[in-house]
Design an enzyme around this catalytic site. Structure first.
Site, PDB file in Angstrom:
ATOM      1  N   SER A 256     -33.066  42.489 -38.961  1.00 26.73           N
ATOM      2  CA  SER A 256     -33.767  43.248 -37.937  1.00 26.73           C
ATOM      3  C   SER A 256     -33.366  42.698 -36.570  1.00 26.73           C
ATOM      4  CB  SER A 256     -35.267  43.089 -38.119  1.00 26.73           C
ATOM      5  OG  SER A 256     -35.627  41.736 -37.905  1.00 26.73           O
ATOM      6  N   LYS A 257     -33.808  43.390 -35.536  1.00 25.27           N
ATOM      7  CA  LYS A 257     -33.548  42.932 -34.170  1.00 25.27           C
ATOM      8  C   LYS A 257     -34.047  41.497 -33.992  1.00 25.27           C
ATOM      9  CE  LYS A 257     -32.735  43.775 -29.646  1.00 25.27           C
ATOM     10  NZ  LYS A 257     -33.002  42.425 -29.149  1.00 25.27           N
ATOM     11  N   ARG A 258     -35.221  41.246 -34.587  1.00 24.83           N
ATOM     12  CA  ARG A 258     -35.812  39.921 -34.456  1.00 24.83           C
ATOM     13  C   ARG A 258     -34.903  38.848 -35.063  1.00 24.83           C
ATOM     14  NH1 ARG A 258     -39.821  38.232 -37.813  1.00 24.83           N
ATOM     15  NH2 ARG A 258     -40.412  36.158 -37.064  1.00 24.83           N
TER      16      ARG A 258
END
Length: 493
Positions: A256-258
């Site tokens: 994910s972006k995270r």
RNA sequence: GCCCCCAUCGUCUAGUGGACCAGGACGCAGCCCUUUCAAGGCUAAAACUGGAGUUCGAAUCUCCAUGGGGGCACCA
């Protein structure tokens, strides 16, 4: 392995940054093409004008070039099956979509997005599968044409059989049987006149004579639809290979972006554009991604040429793979160690220049053998060797004090060392090390203590390349100067 | 909710019914080498998701369960 020349392709959509997933999706078809003496094609799938990013195509091509994955046909270099940018193939899709209508395998549809959305909501509420409700499916073709000619907005949908089933084959997974009742009347041609992926990709793969479609496993669920489309035209389908996805390092879920933000904080990245800045080599990155999803027996330190020689599609694995940055570091370091001195020097130079250091090639060439096996990433050359290119070094006084000694004892050891070094015609490992070891002996100290003081004095840091080799490069004059200065600093403590 | 795919050490994987008390690599731990940091050498710990079945014999074949992933758009 069947070595008939294949035609493979990498067909990304230019919507975002190039990452390792893209890179691997390009690598395997490239390897297969090279392995069989076939052809590797780059095709840009830019049929979504909403998500289109003008910089993405350039980044894609740059990334492939950096890795050494060169295509034989593509939008930038042309080829006999062009154009290779789908936005330039509008007329073709239009023609073939209507051909499918004429063949009875597709139909024009005038339903508005708003109405379809409402239907979908309704179906979800009733816990039904969201799908096209068939409103335009039974429309008489003459009437439909009149409405089209009158300028009414329309799409073309595939006329999915209501009964029966279809068998599609994935090379890694075998036959997959799907009931047609589970499939939808998917849109093939959008109301903006551009095709959806389903139509465009199948058409282009056929027209460009692609023999092996190697793509991400997100396409596995739509493979039955794709086979339907291909057979509706009366064509034979290519071999399909669906690659597993990359999972986040924990193995729980995709990135994910995270996760990518976290990776960047740790000095890692999955984006090709970042990896070069972070000091990763194409060889290291390639080796890393190649082996996630490909079981190579024996040695796993591979160059592109090694990969080409050994690539076998049947050794690809269908299960998802968690990425592991530690392994990236390992491969990167291992490849760096394998580089010839001149080559490594040339690759290191930009990282010194990036820090505005006055690098000269002759010195750099002497430094490289000293730091080669200490580098994990190319930019690791900075902490080890940046000081070579600075006029002065700034040792911390407390670091000049040897372990187990006081400042004045350290100063004394430094003074004695200075005497020995000053008495040498020149400082080299051969000339300096024996007398220095003798001195250590005489002082009843350990090499660690005395050499440690000199290391900090000469390099300004506690970790450095080997001491006497470094001194030789720096030169006697500067060495004496720096040791003298260190003695002064120690005396002031 | 429905559909599809996957399942061996922490991670990437080898393994296609007997040669497997499961091999390699990364990482981790210890030792050796050593002027720092590395590199290198050696050693160790570490896995067949569970259950039924097929078979003389199963990590390998079948089914179920569980877990994980993907998909169900006028996005690709």
């Amino acid at each position: 392995m069947n070595l008939k020349p294949v035609r493979t392709r990498f067909a990304p959509s230019p919507t975002g940054r190039m990452h390792i997933g893209n890179a691997r999706s390009a690598l395997y078809p490239f390897l297969l093409a090279r392995r069989t003496g076939g052809t590797f094609i780059l095709r840009i799938e830019d049929t979504d004008q909403k998500r289109y990013s003008p910089t993405a195509e350039a980044e894609l091509i740059e990334g492939l070039g950096w890795l050494g994955i060169h295509h034989d046909e593509g939008p930038d270099i042309g080829g006999p099956f062009g154009p290779y940018r789908q936005s330039e193939r509008r007329a073709i899709y239009h023609e073939y979509a209507w051909k499918l209508v004429d063949l009875g395998h597709a139909f024009p549809c005038f339903c508005t997005p708003a109405r379809l959305e409402k239907v979908r909501q309704e179906q979800m509420k009733n816990k039904q599968n969201p799908r096209y409700d068939g409103t335009c499916r039974g429309l008489e073709l003459g009437e439909a044409r009149r409405r089209v000619d009158a300028g009414e907005k329309y799409v073309i949908r595939f006329r999915m059989p209501k009964e029966g089933s279809i068998t599609a084959t994935d090379l890694l997974r075998g036959e997959i049987v799907t009931d047609n009742s589970a499939l939808d009347d998917s849109v093939l041609l959008k109301s903006d006149g551009l095709p959806t992926y389903h139509l465009a990709a199948m058409l282009d793969d056929h027209l460009m004579e692609i023999t092996h479609v190697i793509r991400g496993s997100e396409w596995l669920p739509s493979m039955p639809l794709h086979v339907h489309i291909i057979r509706a035209f009366g064509w034979d389908e290519p071999e399909f290979v669906h690659l597993s996805v990359f999972l986040k390092p924990s193995g729980k879920g995709k990135l994910s972006k995270r996760d990518t933000d976290q990776a960047m904080k740790d000095g890692y990245s999955i984006f090709l554009g970042d990896m070069q800045d972070l000091g990763y080599t194409p060889e290291g990155v390639l080796n890393w991604i190649a082996l996630m999803g490909w079981g190579v027996p024996e040695d796993d330190l591979l160059t592109l040429d090694d990969m080409i020689a050994r690539f076998d599609i049947h050794h690809l694995t269908p299960s998802p793979a968690a990425i592991n940055f530690a392994k990236l570091d390992h491969f990167n370091g291992a490849h760096i160690r394998s580089f010839r001195t001149e080559d490594l020097a040339a690759r290191l130079k930009p990282y010194f220049l990036r820090e505005n250091l006055a690098v000269d090639d002759a010195t750099l060439l002497k430094i490289v053998p000293l730091i080669r096996e200490r580098l994990v990433t190319l930019d690791d050359c900075l902490p080890f060797a940046a000081w070579f290119f600075r006029e002065t070094v700034e040792p911390k006084p407390e670091e000049l004090v040897a372990k187990g000694l006081t400042a004045s004892q350290s100063a004394d050891a430094a003074r004695k060392s200075l005497e020995v070094l000053a008495g040498l015609p020149e400082i080299t490992p051969q000339t300096a090390e024996p007398p220095m070891r003798a001195l250590v002996e005489r002082l009843s100290l350990s090499p660690n203590q005395v050499f440690g003081i000199l290391r900090v004095a000469v390099t300004g840091q506690t970790v450095s390349p080997p001491l006497f080799e470094s001194m030789e490069i720096v030169g006697k004059e500067k060495v004496l100067e720096r040791v003298t200065r260190a003695i002064v600093m120690l005396e002031k403590m």
